[in-house]
Design a protein around this motif. Structure first.
Motif, PDB file in Angstrom:
ATOM      1  N   ASN A  75       0.832  -1.203   0.000  1.00 35.27           N
ATOM      2  CA  ASN A  75       0.000   0.000   0.000  1.00 35.27           C
ATOM      3  C   ASN A  75       0.864   1.249   0.000  1.00 35.27           C
ATOM      4  O   ASN A  75       2.011   1.226   0.442  1.00 35.27           O
ATOM      5  CB  ASN A  75      -0.919   0.018   1.235  1.00 35.27           C
ATOM      6  N   ASP A  76       0.324   2.354  -0.480  1.00 31.19           N
ATOM      7  CA  ASP A  76       1.043   3.628  -0.475  1.00 31.19           C
ATOM      8  C   ASP A  76       0.824   4.344   0.850  1.00 31.19           C
ATOM      9  O   ASP A  76      -0.306   4.412   1.360  1.00 31.19           O
ATOM     10  CB  ASP A  76       0.554   4.522  -1.613  1.00 31.19           C
ATOM     11  N   LEU A  77       1.904   4.878   1.400  1.00 34.62           N
ATOM     12  CA  LEU A  77       1.794   5.685   2.626  1.00 34.62           C
ATOM     13  C   LEU A  77       1.510   7.147   2.287  1.00 34.62           C
ATOM     14  O   LEU A  77       0.779   7.834   2.999  1.00 34.62           O
ATOM     15  CB  LEU A  77       3.098   5.587   3.426  1.00 34.62           C
ATOM     16  N   PHE A  78       2.061   7.613   1.173  1.00 33.84           N
ATOM     17  CA  PHE A  78       2.002   9.035   0.849  1.00 33.84           C
ATOM     18  C   PHE A  78       0.948   9.323  -0.229  1.00 33.84           C
ATOM     19  O   PHE A  78       0.720   8.516  -1.135  1.00 33.84           O
ATOM     20  CB  PHE A  78       3.373   9.519   0.392  1.00 33.84           C
ATOM     21  N   LEU A  79       0.338  10.497  -0.114  1.00 36.96           N
ATOM     22  CA  LEU A  79      -0.681  10.945  -1.059  1.00 36.96           C
ATOM     23  C   LEU A  79      -0.082  11.944  -2.044  1.00 36.96           C
ATOM     24  O   LEU A  79       0.932  12.599  -1.743  1.00 36.96           O
ATOM     25  CB  LEU A  79      -1.841  11.614  -0.306  1.00 36.96           C
ATOM     26  N   LEU A  86       1.156   4.860   9.759  1.00 31.74           N
ATOM     27  CA  LEU A  86       1.630   3.511   9.455  1.00 31.74           C
ATOM     28  C   LEU A  86       0.947   2.478  10.351  1.00 31.74           C
ATOM     29  O   LEU A  86       0.612   1.376   9.906  1.00 31.74           O
ATOM     30  CB  LEU A  86       3.147   3.448   9.636  1.00 31.74           C
ATOM     31  N   ASN A  87       0.732   2.833  11.602  1.00 30.62           N
ATOM     32  CA  ASN A  87       0.097   1.922  12.561  1.00 30.62           C
ATOM     33  C   ASN A  87      -1.313   1.539  12.114  1.00 30.62           C
ATOM     34  O   ASN A  87      -1.803   0.459  12.434  1.00 30.62           O
ATOM     35  CB  ASN A  87       0.060   2.564  13.946  1.00 30.62           C
ATOM     36  N   GLY A  88      -1.930   2.431  11.370  1.00 29.90           N
ATOM     37  CA  GLY A  88      -3.272   2.141  10.884  1.00 29.90           C
ATOM     38  C   GLY A  88      -3.287   1.392   9.564  1.00 29.90           C
ATOM     39  O   GLY A  88      -4.359   1.001   9.090  1.00 29.90           O
ATOM     40  N   MET A  89      -2.112   1.186   8.973  1.00 32.24           N
ATOM     41  CA  MET A  89      -2.044   0.560   7.649  1.00 32.24           C
ATOM     42  C   MET A  89      -1.472  -0.850   7.671  1.00 32.24           C
ATOM     43  O   MET A  89      -1.930  -1.718   6.942  1.00 32.24           O
ATOM     44  CB  MET A  89      -1.187   1.432   6.719  1.00 32.24           C
ATOM     45  N   LEU A  90      -0.457  -1.088   8.492  1.00 33.68           N
ATOM     46  CA  LEU A  90       0.211  -2.378   8.495  1.00 33.68           C
ATOM     47  C   LEU A  90      -0.477  -3.352   9.438  1.00 33.68           C
ATOM     48  O   LEU A  90      -0.866  -2.985  10.551  1.00 33.68           O
ATOM     49  CB  LEU A  90       1.683  -2.229   8.911  1.00 33.68           C
ATOM     50  N   ASP A  91      -0.604  -4.593   9.003  1.00 34.60           N
ATOM     51  CA  ASP A  91      -1.191  -5.624   9.858  1.00 34.60           C
ATOM     52  C   ASP A  91      -0.355  -5.807  11.113  1.00 34.60           C
ATOM     53  O   ASP A  91       0.883  -5.766  11.070  1.00 34.60           O
ATOM     54  CB  ASP A  91      -1.279  -6.959   9.110  1.00 34.60           C
ATOM     55  N   ASP A 106       1.501  -1.318  22.445  1.00 34.65           N
ATOM     56  CA  ASP A 106       1.126  -2.368  23.391  1.00 34.65           C
ATOM     57  C   ASP A 106       0.624  -3.568  22.593  1.00 34.65           C
ATOM     58  O   ASP A 106       0.607  -3.548  21.356  1.00 34.65           O
ATOM     59  CB  ASP A 106       0.101  -1.867  24.418  1.00 34.65           C
ATOM     60  N   ASN A 107       0.193  -4.626  23.283  1.00 32.07           N
ATOM     61  CA  ASN A 107      -0.199  -5.836  22.563  1.00 32.07           C
ATOM     62  C   ASN A 107      -1.547  -5.715  21.859  1.00 32.07           C
ATOM     63  O   ASN A 107      -1.992  -6.641  21.182  1.00 32.07           O
ATOM     64  CB  ASN A 107      -0.185  -7.052  23.492  1.00 32.07           C
ATOM     65  N   SER A 108      -2.198  -4.550  22.008  1.00 32.85           N
ATOM     66  CA  SER A 108      -3.432  -4.283  21.263  1.00 32.85           C
ATOM     67  C   SER A 108      -3.183  -3.366  20.072  1.00 32.85           C
ATOM     68  O   SER A 108      -4.115  -3.017  19.339  1.00 32.85           O
ATOM     69  CB  SER A 108      -4.488  -3.656  22.182  1.00 32.85           C
ATOM     70  N   GLY A 109      -1.929  -2.952  19.901  1.00 32.64           N
ATOM     71  CA  GLY A 109      -1.576  -2.100  18.767  1.00 32.64           C
ATOM     72  C   GLY A 109      -1.658  -0.622  19.038  1.00 32.64           C
ATOM     73  O   GLY A 109      -1.494   0.182  18.110  1.00 32.64           O
TER      74      GLY A 109
END
Length: 625
Positions: free
Chosen positions: A493-497, A540-545, A589-592
């Motif tokens: 996925n792209d990070l930048f717009l 990034l935290n919202g994009m990567l599994d 944390d372990n919940s992301g």
């Protein structure tokens, strides 16, 4: 063990003992309690931090045994730093069974105050059958279990002869010990079977506990030190300094010379300007033995000093490459090393440029990463355009013709670089613009590489000026930062717009910051990779599994890290095993839930083992957002 600097599996670290810390990599000179003629002051002046002596020799000699039990091994051999004691395993290999069992010899080492105690393991020889070697591995582990205690530093040798699966099994089993020598290698060293040693060291290192020192038993010649350290050895022991002295052999980092055949001692030698070779030949045997031993030890520690400096400046790999040409056996070992995939343990980039010598350099970790990414890059089914050297001037801005062709098509564009082709967008990313080439063409490799690309994507052709149209459908600079992001974080996925603002250096034209509104998402480093801001980390935290590119900590540490403070190993609860050292990571944390962003000091495969030192050097905490 605490790690301070690293390159690949090599590290400068610190290991603590009751009689002081040992900075690694280093050498423990072998001290024969019956022939102890160097003072502690002389040893320390050369750089000796710790020594090794043999508890079996001490125990079987009544006068030495009594003195050691009465006053301790440190008083016996007159050394006040860390002392490791061997158990008699090598004597058992050379002379047959010894008269003491494992429990007896370990207890004796405790009684005389040894800092590092070695179990009586079973020496495995290169010619041992698989069944013999497997039995030795299992018996050695049983012996560790019967004496292993938390109140002493117990050395549990990794055995297994030349069988990779047995070395792997032994490394995992013996990791219960607090100190990990690699045993059974002296016959290989003596017969220059360095390529076998490469396999043994790698299998032992990457399957053992990374937080514990790796010691190469009997690996006392500086010729192979750099190789061993690059592959993860921390400590050596050496009796070679005195063995060569007895034979009137003068040790240098690249080999030995006969005392009768040298004109003078080198300037670094403690004998330089004090004695000539002729004077030493005429000296009495005791004097000659002591002085040559001092010279030989100095040669050994010169090499260790050089290796440490190379780790610090990230040029140890380059040094090993240079060393590989010193002897055919070393070159064979180097090629064997390249056959292993050690990429997970290498930093994302080095402080130093990467030297391109010959076709073997294509097997370098950094080029392997580029080639692997290129393969994924061209698998998208789009037409792929190859841009040759004549059309591409590396280090200069993209020509207007190529830029127009790129921005008015959706084709893949690959540029020629050291006779291979890589994505154009990675033109400034390590090691592409940080390579020092030999300038020697490798046409066969180039042709084979193009054929390989065509086997992946048949829609491949070379660039010509007729490519492209009039309507701009993409922006090269925005595509570039997204492709760097894909390469760096293994993301599709792209990070930048397209609307993100890219700020470039007025002096060089290189990308510096990427902003969304008034917030910085990332900064482009000198090595062409991205450093995330906390805002970029949040995106990034919202994009990567989960848990990709994450280091997971508990709440107490997270609160500390959220304020911008570093993450310590002892607070790491889990992490992505595919993290590359030096790459940016998210601390959650372990919940992301995000606490901070920073760069990992070690790979994800190593991180869960260490308990001392910094795991993540934090750039920003979430409380700065």
């Amino acid at each position: 063990m605490q790690m301070f600097f690293k390159e690949g599996l090599a590290r400068i670290g610190k290991f603590s003992t009751p009689h002081g810390d040992i900075e690694t990599p280093t050498i423990m000179p072998v001290i024969n309690p019956n022939l102890n003629f160097l003072t502690k002051e002389e040893l320390k002046s050369i750089g000796v931090q710790a020594v090794i002596t043999n508890s079996y020799i001490i125990k079987r000699t009544a006068s030495l045994e009594q003195e050691a039990l009465k006053s301790g091994v440190h008083r016996l051999i007159n050394f006040d730093g860390p002392i490791m004691t061997d158990s008699g395993t090598f004597q058992s290999y050379v002379y047959g069974d010894i008269e003491y069992d494992n429990r007896e010899i370990v207890q004796f080492q405790k009684d005389i105050g040894s800092d590092i105690i070695t179990i009586l393991d079973i020496f495995t020889k290169p010619q041992d059958s698989y069944e013999q070697a497997k039995s030795a591995v299992q018996e050695t582990y049983r012996r560790l279990k019967e004496v292993n205690t938390s109140d002493a530093i117990i050395a549990g040798p990794i055995q297994g002869s030349v069988y990779p699966d047995l070395r792997i099994e032994s490394a995992k089993l013996m990791s219960e010990a607090s100190y990990l020598p690699i045993g059974g290698v002296v016959p290989l060293l003596e017969s220059y079977r360095y390529s076998d040693l490469v396999n043994i060291i790698i299998n032992s290192k990457i399957n053992s506990d990374f937080s514990k020192p790796i010691h190469l038993f009997g690996g006392g010649h500086p010729m192979f030190f750099a190789f061993s350290v690059l592959l993860g050895v921390d400590i050596f022991d050496s009796a070679s300094y005195i063995k060569y002295a007895k034979d009137n052999r003068v040790l240098y980092t690249e080999g030995t010379r006969n005392l009768k055949e040298i004109r003078d001692f080198p300037e670094w030698s403690p004998l330089f300007s004090k004695y000539s070779p002729v004077e030493l030949i005429k000296a009495d045997e005791k004097t000659r033995l002591k002085l040559l031993s001092l010279h030989n030890l100095k040669a050994i520690f010169n090499e260790i000093t050089e290796i440490k400096e190379r780790i610090y400046e990230n040029t140890l790999y380059q040094y090993v490459e240079e060393k590989s040409m010193a002897h055919p056996a070393l070159y064979k070992a180097y090629m064997e090393m390249l056959s292993h995939n050690l990429g997970p343990f290498w930093n994302i980039s080095l402080k130093s440029p990467l030297y391109f010598f010959n076709s073997s350099t294509y097997k370098n970790t950094f080029i392997r990463r580029l080639v692997k990414f290129t393969e994924a890059y061209v698998r998208n089914g789009k037409r792929t355009i190859l841009i040759g050297y004549r059309q591409w001037r590396h280090g200069f801005p993209v020509s207007e013709d190529i830029l127009r062709a790129y921005e008015t098509t959706d084709y893949n564009f690959l540029i020629e670089w050291n006779d291979i082709f890589i994505p154009m967008e990675l033109e400034n990313t390590y090691p592409v613009s940080q390579m020092v080439p030999s300038g020697i063409p490798h046409h066969n490799y180039r042709d084979e590489y193009v054929d390989w690309l065509k086997s992946i994507n048949p829609e491949i052709s070379f660039y010509d000026t007729s490519l492209g149209g009039d309507e701009k459908i993409r922006n090269y600079t925005h595509s570039k930062i997204n492709e760097v992001y894909h390469f760096q974080f293994n993301s599709h996925n792209d990070l930048f717009l397209d609307s993100d603002k890219i700020i470039k250096s007025k002096a060089t034209g290189h990308i510096r910051n990427i902003k969304r509104g008034d917030r910085i998402i990332a900064t482009m480093r000198n090595d062409g990779f991205l450093t995330l801001s906390i805002y970029g980390g949040k995106l990034l935290n919202g994009m990567l599994d989960f848990p990709k590119s994450r280091v997971i900590v508990g709440g107490d540490s997270g609160e500390f890290n959220s304020q911008g403070f570093n993450v310590f190993f002892k607070f790491v609860e889990d992490c992505d095993r595919d993290i590359i050292a030096g790459n940016d990571v998210m601390v959650t944390d372990n919940s992301g839930n995000l606490y901070a962003v920073g760069h990992a000091t070690v790979s994800g495969k190593e991180m869960r083992f260490y308990r001392k030192g910094i795991a993540v050097k934090v750039h920003e905490g979430i409380k700065k957002l």
